[in-house]
Structures are given as structure tokens and as C-alpha cells.
Design an enzyme around this catalytic site. Structure first.
Site, PDB file in Angstrom:
ATOM      1  N   GLY A  71      17.972  61.730  15.936  1.00 33.79           N
ATOM      2  CA  GLY A  71      18.732  60.543  16.287  1.00 33.79           C
ATOM      3  C   GLY A  71      17.884  59.343  16.631  1.00 33.79           C
ATOM      4  O   GLY A  71      18.232  58.210  16.306  1.00 33.79           O
ATOM      5  N   THR A  72      16.760  59.561  17.292  1.00 34.95           N
ATOM      6  CA  THR A  72      15.919  58.435  17.704  1.00 34.95           C
ATOM      7  C   THR A  72      15.366  57.699  16.494  1.00 34.95           C
ATOM      8  O   THR A  72      15.389  56.461  16.441  1.00 34.95           O
ATOM      9  CB  THR A  72      14.779  58.931  18.613  1.00 34.95           C
ATOM     10  OG1 THR A  72      15.336  59.439  19.828  1.00 34.95           O
ATOM     11  CG2 THR A  72      13.812  57.804  18.942  1.00 34.95           C
ATOM     12  N   ASN A 152      25.932  59.711  26.802  1.00 32.71           N
ATOM     13  CA  ASN A 152      25.240  60.986  26.962  1.00 32.71           C
ATOM     14  C   ASN A 152      25.056  61.402  28.422  1.00 32.71           C
ATOM     15  O   ASN A 152      24.724  62.556  28.683  1.00 32.71           O
ATOM     16  CB  ASN A 152      23.873  60.936  26.262  1.00 32.71           C
ATOM     17  CG  ASN A 152      22.983  59.847  26.817  1.00 32.71           C
ATOM     18  OD1 ASN A 152      23.377  58.687  26.878  1.00 32.71           O
ATOM     19  ND2 ASN A 152      21.772  60.202  27.212  1.00 32.71           N
ATOM     20  N   GLN A 180      25.920  62.390  20.561  1.00 29.65           N
ATOM     21  CA  GLN A 180      26.712  63.294  21.403  1.00 29.65           C
ATOM     22  C   GLN A 180      28.114  63.515  20.848  1.00 29.65           C
ATOM     23  O   GLN A 180      28.912  64.238  21.455  1.00 29.65           O
ATOM     24  CB  GLN A 180      26.814  62.736  22.827  1.00 29.65           C
ATOM     25  CG  GLN A 180      25.509  62.696  23.581  1.00 29.65           C
ATOM     26  CD  GLN A 180      25.022  64.069  24.004  1.00 29.65           C
ATOM     27  OE1 GLN A 180      25.778  65.039  24.035  1.00 29.65           O
ATOM     28  NE2 GLN A 180      23.742  64.177  24.331  1.00 29.65           N
ATOM     29  N   ALA A 201      20.746  67.315  14.864  1.00 28.10           N
ATOM     30  CA  ALA A 201      21.250  68.677  14.701  1.00 28.10           C
ATOM     31  C   ALA A 201      21.203  69.479  15.990  1.00 28.10           C
ATOM     32  O   ALA A 201      22.070  70.328  16.232  1.00 28.10           O
ATOM     33  CB  ALA A 201      20.455  69.396  13.611  1.00 28.10           C
ATOM     34  N   HIS A 202      20.205  69.222  16.842  1.00 31.22           N
ATOM     35  CA  HIS A 202      20.044  70.073  18.020  1.00 31.22           C
ATOM     36  C   HIS A 202      21.099  69.827  19.092  1.00 31.22           C
ATOM     37  O   HIS A 202      21.155  70.556  20.091  1.00 31.22           O
ATOM     38  CB  HIS A 202      18.636  69.927  18.605  1.00 31.22           C
ATOM     39  CG  HIS A 202      18.382  68.648  19.339  1.00 31.22           C
ATOM     40  ND1 HIS A 202      18.311  68.582  20.709  1.00 31.22           N
ATOM     41  CD2 HIS A 202      18.162  67.392  18.894  1.00 31.22           C
ATOM     42  CE1 HIS A 202      18.052  67.336  21.081  1.00 31.22           C
ATOM     43  NE2 HIS A 202      17.959  66.591  19.992  1.00 31.22           N
ATOM     44  N   THR A 238       7.870  64.333   2.563  1.00 31.16           N
ATOM     45  CA  THR A 238       8.421  65.591   2.080  1.00 31.16           C
ATOM     46  C   THR A 238       9.493  66.109   3.030  1.00 31.16           C
ATOM     47  O   THR A 238       9.256  66.251   4.234  1.00 31.16           O
ATOM     48  CB  THR A 238       7.303  66.639   1.930  1.00 31.16           C
ATOM     49  OG1 THR A 238       6.320  66.140   1.031  1.00 31.16           O
ATOM     50  CG2 THR A 238       7.856  67.954   1.414  1.00 31.16           C
ATOM     51  N   CYS A 331      15.492  62.715  27.990  1.00 29.06           N
ATOM     52  CA  CYS A 331      14.441  61.803  27.529  1.00 29.06           C
ATOM     53  C   CYS A 331      13.805  61.036  28.688  1.00 29.06           C
ATOM     54  O   CYS A 331      12.807  60.344  28.506  1.00 29.06           O
ATOM     55  CB  CYS A 331      15.017  60.821  26.507  1.00 29.06           C
ATOM     56  SG  CYS A 331      15.766  61.641  25.093  1.00 29.06           S
TER      57      CYS A 331
END
Length: 382
Positions: A71-72, A152, A180, A201-202, A238, A331
Site C-alpha cells: 500500500g505504501t 486504520n 484497511q 495483501a497482508h 521482475t 508504522c
């Protein structure tokens, strides 16, 4: 000692299906997706299938989905490229956004001399829509609005349909940090007029190090990272095939089970809120976090009526009891500055009291929550 994880807004445990898919990908699909031989074509096909899967759920086009490291990166990419490539002169955001947005906005102010405006907040911590409309009407500069769907730290929900309609009326671009939100709420980008979204994804039981940006077609954004033709020329480098298919599996599983898992987690949150009210007299829920309609079902932000001496020991005490939660965004860990979100909505006395974010997932149980409630109740009496 029990180990109870209630910090799912920081990151979530991997689903078993995701682990299996990634393990298979790591062992059998190691070709470079840019290679033209069979090994490479297999990886490329998997990546494009993941792109189509995500686009279908969001009602987007596959070419509008760009895989990123999270996201960042996606937030940075969208805000920077909007200023650099689209001629955005005014960036409108709020002071309770994630630092991926706030720090990027500050950098753009210094580097490009844009006008940076912050929407005033309601007492509950939501952007004031009347004030936003005044900012949008203030002049004819090209504007980008960046407001998150789910806060968040305090969980407040922003009405994205109303926000999108407002931005459209004033011909402003709209970006939402939806980290979120995606995986926990349904999105239809044809119904909700948003130009840019970001996901990680996390946050929905997928791997760390991968996410995506939704970039509405024909916006005119150009690549931020150059050096190759990957991601249809939009992001060089890649692709991490195993992470992308892990994201896809987490994403599809989240939406396949969304309704049943939402009902279950909503039940956890209600139980926790009601239990804390009984166990800790004087407990307060920051923002709208205890409101089941106007906040996300995945977290609650709790302010406890403890004095300074007890506050200093609280997180340490919970950790000793095997309970994982947080003061705010992960964060900010290691920072003594406290929560920038709570600093915007609480007064000095309230800020002196300890506030904790508890965030839930399908893997939590009522028994775990009862244990946490009991620990906090005993601590309040000590």
C-alpha cells in the site's frame, strides 16, 4: 500462557490456502514472467489471471490493476504521479490519514510547491463534507482529494459514494487509501466514482510485500519506477510471482467468505465492546469505533481510565499476559510521538489516558476476548 493476537489491523496471519498456493508457486513456477519460454509464459499467465480475478471483483478492467510492493508504494506512486503527470496543483487530504499519504503530501509540497489543504474534521474524527466542498469550490486549480475509506486507527468509515459524487461535481480526482477496506468490504468502481485505490495483501490474510493499485483507465499517469516493461509498462521490475498468486488466493478467499466472516467478526466486536463496558467502568471508545454502522467491524479503539503511572505499564502488562494489540498504527512503532490520529480528535486530558487498538480476524474466539476483558478488568482494579 495463552498467546492472543488482536493486532490484525497491523498485519494478519496467512490463510492456510495462501501458504499452500505460495509453496507450490515457489517450488514449481520459478520462470521469469518476462521470459518467452514455457517457464516464463507459465508465470506470466498466472500473473495475468490474478489481475483479471481482482479486476472482476472490483468491477474494473484488468489493465487498471497494477501490482506493487504494498500500500505504501501504491500511495506514493499515485500521489506523486498525479502531481507530476496530471498537473494537480492542489492536494486535499486530512490529518488523520496514514503516513504513507501524509508524508508523501508533505514531500510534494516541498518538491513541487503544490497547495496542500487539510479537510477539517468532525468531533468524531471524520472529514467534514461541507468543509471539503468549500475547499473544492475555492478556486479553479486542478485538485486531487485523498481520503481513506477506513481509518486504520479508529475505524471510522467514510461514505465513498457521497465523497466520489462530490469530487465528480467539482471535477476533482479522488484517491482512497483502501488498505484497511479491500478484503473486508465490497467495492464496485463503476458505481463508486473513485479514480485511484490502494491495497495490501497482508491486511486480508495474504503475504507481506505485495499489493496493488487501481488506476482508472485514461487518467494519464506514467510510471514512477522505470527500467523494464513489466506491469504493462507501468511498473518496472521482475514480478514476485509467488507473492502475486498468494495475494490472489487471499483476495478470492476473503470475498468468497466475506458475509459469513463479517458476521462472525461483528459478533466478536460487539462482545468485546459490551464486555469492556462492564469490566472497566469509565472506558471510552475513540472516534466511531464502537458504532457498528459507522465504523469497520474489524477493530475498536479503546481509551482506558488509568492514571499516568498505570498507563506506562499497560502494554508491557498485556504483553506479559500474551496479548498482542497496539497503541496505533504499527508504522509508528518506536516513536514517542503517540497517535497523530488521536491527537486530532482528543483534548489534552483524554490524550494522557492510554488508548489501545484491538483488531480482530476470523481466527479469534470469544474465549480469547473474555480472557483479554478479564485481564483489563483486573488491571483496572490493581
Amino acid at each position: 500462557m495463552q498467546q492472543i493476537y488482536l493486532d490484525n489491523a497491523a498485519t494478519t496471519p496467512l490463510r492456510e490456502e495462501v501458504i499452500e498456493r505460495m509453496h507450490e508457486a515457489l517450488g514449481t513456477c520459478y520462470g521469469n514472467p518476462s521470459s518467452t519460454h514455457a517457464f516464463g509464459r507459465t508465470a506470466k499467465t498466472g500473473i495475468e489471471q490474478a489481475r483479471k480475478t481482482i479486476a472482476r471483483e472490483l468491477n474494473a478492467q484488468p489493465g487498471e490493476i497494477i501490482f506493487t510492493s504494498g500500500g505504501t508504494e501504491a500511495d506514493n506512486m499515485i500521489l506523486r504521479c498525479a502531481v507530476r503527470d496530471l498537473g494537480v496543483e492542489t492536494l486535499i487530504t486530512s490529518r488523520v490519514e496514514h503516513h504513507a499519504v501524509l508524508h508523501t503530501a508533505e514531500c510534494l509540497l516541498r518538491e513541487y510547491g503544490i497547495r496542500l489543504e487539510y479537510v477539517p474534521l468532525t468531533a468524531e474524527g471524520n472529514p467534514d463534507m461541507e468543509a471539503l466542498e468549500a475547499l473544492l469550490s475555492a478556486d479553479t486549480s486542478k485538485k486531487l482529494v485523498s481520503l481513506m475509506h477506513v481509518n486504520n486507527e479508529i475505524g471510522n468509515l467514510v461514505d465513498m459514494d457521497a465523497l466520489g459524487a462530490l469530487c465528480r461535481r467539482h471535477e476533482a480526482l479522488l484517491h482512497s487509501d483502501s488498505v484497511q477496506s479491500i478484503g473486508h468490504f465490497r467495492w464496485d468502481v463503476q458505481r463508486t466514482p473513485v479514480d485511484f485505490l490502494t491495497a495490501a495483501a497482508h491486511k486480508f490474510h495474504g503475504p507481506k510485500g505485495v499489493g496493488f493499485a487501481y488506476v482508472r483507465k485514461n487518467t494519464g499517469l506514467k510510471p514512477l519506477i522505470v527500467g523494464g516493461a513489466q506491469e504493462r509498462g507501468f511498473r518496472a521490475g521482475t514480478e514476485a510471482y509467488h507473492n502475486i498468486v498468494g495475494l490472489e488466493t487471499a483476495f478470492t478467499t476473503a470475498y468468497e467468505h466475506l458475509e459469513e466472516e463479517r458476521r462472525y467478526i461483528e459478533g466478536l466486536k460487539r462482545h468485546f465492546v459490551e464486555g469492556l463496558k462492564k469490566a472497566v467502568p469509565g472506558v471510552v471508545f475513540n472516534g466511531l469505533s464502537a458504532d457498528m454502522e459507522r465504523s469497520t467491524y474489524t477493530l475498536v479503539n479503546v481509551r482506558l481510565p488509568f492514571d499516568a503511572s498505570k498507563s506506562q505499564m499497560l502494554l508491557f502488562h498485556l504483553d506479559l499476559k500474551g496479548i498482542a494489540c497496539s497503541r496505533g498504527s504499527a508504522c509508528q512503532s518506536g516513536s514517542d510521538a503517540g497517535s497523530h490520529v488521536l491527537a486530532e480528535i482528543l483534548d489534552g486530558e483524554a490524550l494522557k489516558q492510554p488508548s489501545l487498538r484491538f483488531s480482530f480476524s476470523k481466527y479469534n474466539t470469544l474465549e480469547e476476548l473474555d480472557y483479554v476483558i478479564g485481564v483489563l478488568g483486573e488491571f483496572s482494579k490493581s
